[in-house]
Design a protein around this motif. Structure first.
Motif, mmCIF file in Angstrom:
data_model
loop_
_atom_site.group_PDB
_atom_site.id
_atom_site.type_symbol
_atom_site.label_atom_id
_atom_site.label_comp_id
_atom_site.label_asym_id
_atom_site.label_seq_id
_atom_site.Cartn_x
_atom_site.Cartn_y
_atom_site.Cartn_z
ATOM 1 N N THR A 25 -6.863 -9.768 14.213
ATOM 2 C CA THR A 25 -7.355 -8.874 15.248
ATOM 3 C C THR A 25 -6.857 -7.441 15.066
ATOM 4 O O THR A 25 -5.738 -7.207 14.590
ATOM 5 N N THR A 26 -7.696 -6.501 15.472
ATOM 6 C CA THR A 26 -7.336 -5.088 15.462
ATOM 7 C C THR A 26 -6.591 -4.694 16.731
ATOM 8 O O THR A 26 -6.154 -3.560 16.853
ATOM 9 N N ALA A 27 -6.447 -5.614 17.666
ATOM 10 C CA ALA A 27 -5.800 -5.319 18.938
ATOM 11 C C ALA A 27 -4.372 -4.833 18.727
ATOM 12 O O ALA A 27 -3.715 -5.136 17.729
ATOM 13 N N LEU A 28 -3.880 -4.069 19.712
ATOM 14 C CA LEU A 28 -2.610 -3.366 19.595
ATOM 15 C C LEU A 28 -1.440 -4.311 19.309
ATOM 16 O O LEU A 28 -0.503 -3.953 18.594
ATOM 17 N N HIS A 29 -1.493 -5.536 19.863
ATOM 18 C CA HIS A 29 -0.352 -6.439 19.698
ATOM 19 C C HIS A 29 -0.218 -6.991 18.280
ATOM 20 O O HIS A 29 0.738 -7.717 17.994
ATOM 21 N N GLN A 30 -1.147 -6.621 17.385
ATOM 22 C CA GLN A 30 -1.047 -7.058 15.993
ATOM 23 C C GLN A 30 -1.336 -5.890 15.054
ATOM 24 O O GLN A 30 -2.080 -6.003 14.092
ATOM 25 N N GLN A 31 -0.707 -4.755 15.377
ATOM 26 C CA GLN A 31 -0.845 -3.556 14.558
ATOM 27 C C GLN A 31 0.537 -2.990 14.233
ATOM 28 O O GLN A 31 1.555 -3.414 14.793
ATOM 29 N N LEU A 32 0.566 -2.045 13.299
ATOM 30 C CA LEU A 32 1.777 -1.332 12.907
ATOM 31 C C LEU A 32 2.860 -2.327 12.499
ATOM 32 O O LEU A 32 2.641 -3.160 11.636
ATOM 33 N N VAL A 33 4.060 -2.261 13.129
ATOM 34 C CA VAL A 33 5.157 -3.164 12.764
ATOM 35 C C VAL A 33 4.928 -4.574 13.270
ATOM 36 O O VAL A 33 5.745 -5.463 13.042
ATOM 37 N N LEU A 34 3.823 -4.802 13.960
ATOM 38 C CA LEU A 34 3.485 -6.134 14.453
ATOM 39 C C LEU A 34 2.444 -6.814 13.575
ATOM 40 O O LEU A 34 1.983 -7.908 13.918
ATOM 41 N N GLY A 45 4.794 -4.554 8.900
ATOM 42 C CA GLY A 45 4.382 -3.171 8.750
ATOM 43 C C GLY A 45 4.501 -2.683 7.324
ATOM 44 O O GLY A 45 3.998 -1.627 6.971
ATOM 45 N N ARG A 46 5.176 -3.460 6.498
ATOM 46 C CA ARG A 46 5.287 -3.150 5.080
ATOM 47 C C ARG A 46 4.888 -4.376 4.271
ATOM 48 O O ARG A 46 4.933 -5.500 4.777
ATOM 49 N N PRO A 47 4.525 -4.200 3.009
ATOM 50 C CA PRO A 47 3.937 -5.314 2.251
ATOM 51 C C PRO A 47 4.938 -6.327 1.699
ATOM 52 O O PRO A 47 4.527 -7.351 1.163
ATOM 53 N N ARG A 48 6.230 -6.067 1.818
ATOM 54 C CA ARG A 48 7.195 -7.033 1.304
ATOM 55 C C ARG A 48 7.159 -8.318 2.120
ATOM 56 O O ARG A 48 6.876 -8.299 3.308
ATOM 57 N N THR A 49 7.472 -9.426 1.466
ATOM 58 C CA THR A 49 7.486 -10.737 2.110
ATOM 59 C C THR A 49 8.901 -11.312 2.001
ATOM 60 O O THR A 49 9.762 -10.746 1.325
ATOM 61 N N PRO A 50 9.159 -12.455 2.651
ATOM 62 C CA PRO A 50 10.494 -13.071 2.523
ATOM 63 C C PRO A 50 10.823 -13.545 1.110
ATOM 64 O O PRO A 50 11.976 -13.857 0.822
ATOM 65 N N SER A 89 -4.627 -8.272 6.122
ATOM 66 C CA SER A 89 -3.691 -8.812 7.103
ATOM 67 C C SER A 89 -2.464 -7.933 7.241
ATOM 68 O O SER A 89 -1.720 -8.042 8.214
ATOM 69 N N ALA A 90 -2.215 -7.080 6.255
ATOM 70 C CA ALA A 90 -1.088 -6.153 6.287
ATOM 71 C C ALA A 90 -1.541 -4.824 6.896
ATOM 72 O O ALA A 90 -2.737 -4.509 6.948
ATOM 73 N N HIS A 91 -0.588 -4.029 7.353
ATOM 74 C CA HIS A 91 -0.869 -2.685 7.846
ATOM 75 C C HIS A 91 -1.547 -1.874 6.732
ATOM 76 O O HIS A 91 -1.158 -1.985 5.564
ATOM 77 N N PRO A 92 -2.589 -1.069 7.007
ATOM 78 C CA PRO A 92 -3.129 -0.742 8.322
ATOM 79 C C PRO A 92 -4.313 -1.601 8.767
ATOM 80 O O PRO A 92 -4.995 -1.245 9.716
ATOM 81 N N GLY A 93 -4.582 -2.697 8.068
ATOM 82 C CA GLY A 93 -5.593 -3.632 8.549
ATOM 83 C C GLY A 93 -6.931 -3.515 7.857
ATOM 84 O O GLY A 93 -7.049 -3.039 6.732
ATOM 85 N N GLY A 94 -7.972 -3.979 8.594
ATOM 86 C CA GLY A 94 -9.296 -4.129 8.016
ATOM 87 C C GLY A 94 -9.989 -2.822 7.693
ATOM 88 O O GLY A 94 -9.557 -1.736 8.089
ATOM 89 N N GLY A 95 -11.102 -2.953 6.980
ATOM 90 C CA GLY A 95 -11.836 -1.789 6.511
ATOM 91 C C GLY A 95 -11.613 -1.611 5.023
ATOM 92 O O GLY A 95 -10.556 -1.954 4.480
ATOM 93 N N VAL A 96 -12.608 -1.055 4.348
ATOM 94 C CA VAL A 96 -12.518 -0.882 2.893
ATOM 95 C C VAL A 96 -11.950 0.504 2.615
ATOM 96 O O VAL A 96 -12.677 1.491 2.533
ATOM 97 N N HIS A 97 -10.634 0.561 2.507
ATOM 98 C CA HIS A 97 -9.956 1.827 2.223
ATOM 99 C C HIS A 97 -8.862 1.675 1.171
ATOM 100 O O HIS A 97 -8.309 2.660 0.706
ATOM 101 N N GLY A 98 -8.524 0.426 0.820
ATOM 102 C CA GLY A 98 -7.577 0.192 -0.259
ATOM 103 C C GLY A 98 -6.121 0.362 0.095
ATOM 104 O O GLY A 98 -5.248 0.133 -0.751
ATOM 105 N N ALA A 99 -5.809 0.751 1.337
ATOM 106 C CA ALA A 99 -4.422 1.061 1.682
ATOM 107 C C ALA A 99 -3.485 -0.136 1.563
ATOM 108 O O ALA A 99 -2.383 0.009 1.014
#
Length: 527
Positions: free
Chosen positions: A465-474, A481-486, A496-506
């Motif tokens: 979801t793009t909703a606020l509770h699953q954005q940025l550091v959430l 909020g960063r691409p590193r994993t455990p 699924s990682a920040h900044p989310g959906g859309g075709v922008h490559g970030a």
């Protein structure tokens, strides 16, 4: 044979961007793709009719056109050409009026002024405000959180009070945003309709900010399409990667990320293949797929496993492709020249639609985002015809049908035909004679979309979801909020990682840079 430096799981746009950035740094990269062709949700075909090109999933790319990541790759040197419809977005109304978003600021303002005196000036003021913040705002959007450099740029360039006003604006629901800035319906429709390009309804926090962002990108960049089909963007990314020594291997389904002593060392595929990775594994797959299927749970901390159960998908998607014998006969003339058309009567109807989704009911009157692809790119179908599609949302888990047909979310042939008829009825209401122009069509329900692209779990196109509770550091979990994993050497490179959906490559770029940064950090510690 020497093992590659990195293995990228998934040849969607984020995976291909990540692979290109690593290849630019001199890494040997192998990309593994489960499907028979690369692209993920950026693919096109002639499956509806041999004379018509249709984009299977995504189609318009304002975020790609604006993205510093995509721009830096120089894809025009690898065959990518952008094309535009005369108008960016149209929102026709049953009474024959309509709102228009044009790359010409004066035309957009004139369209909105027709709804209420002063609304044209209000749009111009919003665009001026956007222009002041654009570089830092776009930069912050496409970099890992927290965006230190762009955040400092916002504060030093505008002052804390102005930045707080911007933050409030970005968090507004779309309905409230429209009410604060426009007296008439036109501007409100453009903002609210664009918010629902994601899963942000008129009353959802962040909807106003996202709708405004999409409108302003449309004003500046348009909603461009790759000449010849969405695959043109994928082809350019693949061509660039091959030119730098990278590889893409299709038909290779990754079933496991292998971990030794807490570090990702390679991947295994369903056909028994083993692909070691000397430096990193980057996963362009949804977070629940990575943590729930590919990485053994014993390598994951208990909090991550708990957060995984709370991960929220975005709404499912239902799509209809049409091969039309002529352009769509919209009653509102401006819609005939728009690449994207919003099909719904007004903001209140958007709220009704969003409420039905939130309560698990299949909408009786869907809000449809419709693409007129030949209008945007004449190469998509024969002269005088139209290659078009429309997509809408349905609940991930259906509880009931808001209509009278008893749809239960099975999405068998009967249910697909019934709901496709609802989509077409909405277009027919605003364009009488539309149905008579249908030569052929293809109906893609959520299970069909997931079958064509396993990353679209349940038909969720934003991988969360793009909703606020699953954005940025959430995003995708609290503390992210960063691409590193455990797992050391394993990076999440998907939407699924920040900044989310859309075709922008970030997400892909962020993951690649994190992998490169980890190597530099390791070398520094060694020295």
């Amino acid at each position: 044979m020497t093992a590659p430096d990195a293995v990228v799981v998934g040849a969607g746009p984020n995976g291909l961007v990540a692979a290109n950035i690593l290849a630019d740094a001199g890494w040997h990269v192998v990309v593994l793709e489960a499907r028979e062709a690369p692209g993920g949700a950026v693919r096109s075909d002639r499956g509806v009719h041999p004379d018509y090109v249709h984009d299977l999933f995504s189609a318009f790319y304002p975020l790609a056109a604006a993205s510093p990541v995509v721009r830096s790759l120089g894809l025009d040197r690898h065959g990518l050409r952008w094309r535009h419809a005369p108008y960016v977005v149209a929102h026709p109304l049953p009474d024959g009026r309509g709102a228009l978003l044009s790359r010409d600021l004066d035309r957009t303002a004139a369209s909105l002024e027709a709804f209420a005196p002063g609304d044209g000036a209000a749009w111009e003021s919003l665009h001026h405000w956007w222009s002041e913040y654009r570089d830092d705002l776009v930069g912050a959007l496409f970099t890992p959180f927290p965006p230190v450099r762009n955040g400092l740029g916002l504060v030093t360039g505008h002052g804390p009070r102005d930045v707080l006003r911007l933050l409030r604006t970005m968090l507004l629901p779309a309905r409230r945003f429209g009410e604060e800035h426009f007296a008439g319906e036109g501007g409100r429709l453009l903002v609210t309709g664009n918010a629902l390009h994601a899963d942000l309804g008129p009353e959802s926090a962040l909807g106003g900010g996202f709708g405004w962002l999409m409108c302003m990108l449309g004003q500046d960049e348009g909603f461009p399409v790759p000449a010849g089909g969405a695959a043109g963007l994928t082809d350019a990314l693949v061509s660039r990667l091959y030119a730098r020594g990278g590889e893409v291997r299709c038909g290779r389904t990754v079933t496991e990320v292998s971990v030794r002593e807490g570090r990702a060392v390679g991947v295994r595929t369903g056909d028994g293949g083993w692909f070691p990775a000397r430096r990193a594994v980057l996963a362009d797959v949804p977070a629940p797929v990575l943590y729930g299927r590919l990485v053994d749970r014993r390598h994951l901390p208990a909090p991550v496993r708990a957060d995984l159960r709370r991960f929220q998908w975005d709404f499912a998607t239902f799509k209809v492709d049409w091969a039309l014998s002529r352009p769509i006969p919209w009653s509102f003339a401006g819609a005939r020249e728009a690449g994207t058309v919003h099909v719904v009567d007004g903001v209140d109807e958007l709220t009704r639609f969003a409420a039905q989704l939130a309560t698990g009911r299949v909408p009786d009157v869907p809000f449809t985002i419709l693409g007129q692809m030949t209008t945007a790119d004449p190469d998509r179908s024969p002269a005088g015809t139209e290659s078009a599609w429309g997509y809408t949302h349905v609940p991930q888990s259906v509880r009931a049908d808001a209509g009278e047909d008893g749809l239960a979310g099975r999405w068998d042939e009967r249910e697909k035909e019934v709901f496709a008829a609802r989509v077409e009825a909405g277009v027919e209401r605003l364009a009488p004679g539309f149905r008579d122009a249908i030569v052929a069509r293809r109906v893609l329900a959520p299970p069909d979309l997931e079958l064509l692209n396993p990353a679209l779990v349940g038909g969720a196109v934003n991988q969360g979801t793009t909703a606020l509770h699953q954005q940025l550091v959430l995003r995708p979990f609290p503390g992210s909020g960063r691409p590193r994993t455990p797992v050391r050497g394993l990076y999440l490179a998907s939407a699924s990682a920040h900044p989310g959906g859309g075709v922008h490559g970030a997400p892909g770029a962020n993951a690649a840079r994190a992998a490169l940064g980890s190597l530099r950090s390791l070398r520094t510690r060694h020295h």
